[in-house]
Enzyme design. Structure first.
Site, PDB file in Angstrom:
ATOM      1  N   SER A  30       0.806  -1.219   0.000  1.00 25.03           N
ATOM      2  CA  SER A  30       0.000   0.000   0.000  1.00 25.03           C
ATOM      3  C   SER A  30       0.837   1.267   0.000  1.00 25.03           C
ATOM      4  O   SER A  30       0.334   2.349  -0.290  1.00 25.03           O
ATOM      5  CB  SER A  30      -0.915   0.004   1.227  1.00 25.03           C
ATOM      6  OG  SER A  30      -0.136   0.111   2.411  1.00 25.03           O
ATOM      7  N   GLY A  31       2.099   1.147   0.384  1.00 30.23           N
ATOM      8  CA  GLY A  31       2.934   2.321   0.578  1.00 30.23           C
ATOM      9  C   GLY A  31       3.118   2.661   2.040  1.00 30.23           C
ATOM     10  O   GLY A  31       3.810   3.614   2.384  1.00 30.23           O
ATOM     11  N   ASP A  41       3.333  -1.193   7.338  1.00 33.05           N
ATOM     12  CA  ASP A  41       2.918  -2.575   7.598  1.00 33.05           C
ATOM     13  C   ASP A  41       3.135  -3.471   6.375  1.00 33.05           C
ATOM     14  O   ASP A  41       3.719  -4.552   6.475  1.00 33.05           O
ATOM     15  CB  ASP A  41       1.451  -2.621   8.025  1.00 33.05           C
ATOM     16  CG  ASP A  41       1.215  -1.945   9.362  1.00 33.05           C
ATOM     17  OD1 ASP A  41       2.136  -1.993  10.206  1.00 33.05           O
ATOM     18  OD2 ASP A  41       0.134  -1.371   9.561  1.00 33.05           O
ATOM     19  N   SER A  42       2.661  -3.027   5.220  1.00 34.13           N
ATOM     20  CA  SER A  42       2.817  -3.855   4.024  1.00 34.13           C
ATOM     21  C   SER A  42       4.280  -3.945   3.598  1.00 34.13           C
ATOM     22  O   SER A  42       4.702  -4.946   3.015  1.00 34.13           O
ATOM     23  CB  SER A  42       1.957  -3.312   2.879  1.00 34.13           C
ATOM     24  OG  SER A  42       2.325  -1.996   2.535  1.00 34.13           O
ATOM     25  N   CYS A  48     -13.847  -4.384   0.611  1.00 34.94           N
ATOM     26  CA  CYS A  48     -12.601  -4.304  -0.158  1.00 34.94           C
ATOM     27  C   CYS A  48     -11.801  -5.591  -0.013  1.00 34.94           C
ATOM     28  O   CYS A  48     -11.251  -6.114  -0.996  1.00 34.94           O
ATOM     29  CB  CYS A  48     -11.778  -3.107   0.303  1.00 34.94           C
ATOM     30  SG  CYS A  48     -10.229  -2.879  -0.610  1.00 34.94           S
ATOM     31  N   CYS A  66     -10.699   5.167   3.069  1.00 33.66           N
ATOM     32  CA  CYS A  66      -9.617   5.599   2.182  1.00 33.66           C
ATOM     33  C   CYS A  66     -10.096   6.510   1.064  1.00 33.66           C
ATOM     34  O   CYS A  66      -9.358   7.396   0.618  1.00 33.66           O
ATOM     35  CB  CYS A  66      -8.881   4.391   1.606  1.00 33.66           C
ATOM     36  SG  CYS A  66      -9.839   3.369   0.459  1.00 33.66           S
TER      37      CYS A  66
END
Length: 371
Positions: free
Chosen positions: A8-9, A12-13, A101, A202
């Protein structure tokens, strides 16, 4: 395994992708472009999936030395998440777009494409755990469990995953607390180590859900009434209200008994918002449809923990699946009353830390009289 790391940027990811690589998997980073007109900069910690986020994800991929791609899923996101969110509010319900999502985008559109391209799984930065247990047939059964960090646990928004999706999912952060994730990111030299967490919805980066819905649906003035039908005020659109809401009612006069009033019902057909006292919010029977099971569907009546909000409390309950004319209904009987349960929310069921499954709430009521 060949793994797509959804990046995602955020921090965490980034760490999730790094851990999958360190575990020996062949990892490809993928950033999902979900907006048709992504802003160049996020607004403080709100929102995600901006052009800035895509650049942050690419920089992490460069540090890791893994391939990186941007996959455009904006049209799918508009149809399956944003349009659904809008329609649900217009119908007087309160949806959770993060669950939709995960169900429709990250573990359907993204996972389907990854599998079609020859990958084995998708890894994300969600805080949840996958536990493998023998299935009694010589294989293993994968279970979805809460994360060890209760403050970050995201198993609720993953409760829509079915067994097949779970079989191709990795959540490398489930055994870690957030401070450790940031420390690890800093040690790895990731620029995003101190990047604020995104929060709220988001696609509504300013956090003004009422204003966003008003622009999408247009103003629809109507009455705010009490349970007897007496008009107490006006609203610009019933879609902007949810069961349990107290603020922003702008009532013309206070209640005679001085008690605060809350939204107890939204009536889209008559465009009315009904308000009442807090005692009218208590329910102990919840009915849901669109059941999604993270493993075998429960048979008969089973004891569960029930959670109706992403970071809400878990309540002891009894659930019965397979009810209703189509067999897709779940009835949850709570041991005690809970407040502010709105149609459109999801009820996620637990067996200890294990996620059993979820359903979308269609109705709730008080079955037993207050003590």
């Amino acid at each position: 395994m060949r793994v797509v790391a959804a990046m995602s940027g955020g921090v965490d990811s980034a760490v999730a992708a790094a851990r999958m690589l360190a575990a020996g998997h062949e990892v490809v980073g993928v950033h999902l472009a979900l907006s048709r007109s992504a802003a160049t900069l996020r607004e403080s910690a709100r929102g995600c999936c901006t052009i800035e986020d895509a650049g942050d994800a690419r920089r992490v991929a460069d540090v890791l030395g893994i391939p990186f791609y941007v996959w455009d899923l904006a049209d799918r996101f508009e149809r399956d998440v944003i349009a659904d969110f809008t329609a649900e509010y217009a119908a007087g319900r309160t949806p959770n777009p993060c669950l939709r999502c995960n169900e429709k985008i990250k573990f359907a559109a993204l996972l389907d494409k990854a599998l079609a391209l020859g990958f084995d799984a998708v890894a994300t930065g969600h805080y949840a755990q996958v536990v493998e247990r023998p299935d009694g047939l010589g294989g293993v059964q994968r279970e979805l469990h809460r994360a060890v960090d209760p403050a970050k646990d995201q198993s609720y928004v993953l409760g829509v995953l079915d067994a097949e999706q779970l079989a191709h999912a990795f959540f490398p952060l489930g055994d870690t607390v957030k401070t450790q994730v940031r420390e690890e990111a800093a040690e790895r030299g990731f620029y995003v180590a101190r990047k604020p967490d995104s929060h709220d919805i988001c696609f509504i980066p300013d956090g003004d859900t009422r204003g966003w819905l008003g622009r999408r649906l247009g103003e629809a003035p109507g009455d705010i009434v009490d349970t007897s039908g007496e008009v107490l005020g006006r609203h610009a659109g019933a879609f902007a209200y949810t069961v349990g809401q107290r603020r922003g009612l702008a009532l013309s006069r206070p209640a005679a008994d001085g008690q605060p009033r809350y939204v107890v019902e939204v009536r889209p057909d008559s465009n009315q918002v009904v308000v009442g006292t807090a005692d009218l919010l208590g329910v102990d029977l919840v009915t849901g449809t669109h059941a999604r099971w993270c493993g075998p569907a429960p048979e008969g009546e089973v004891r569960v923990g029930a959670q109706v909000r992403a970071h809400g409390e878990e309540f002891p309950a009894t659930a019965t699946a397979g009810t209703g004319p189509d067999g897709d209904e779940v009835v949850v009987r709570l041991d005690s009353r809970i407040r502010g349960v709105a149609p459109g929310q999801s009820v996620v069921l637990y067996d200890g830390t294990r996620v059993v499954g979820s359903a979308t709430i269609t109705a709730s009521r008080l079955q037993r009289s207050p003590a």
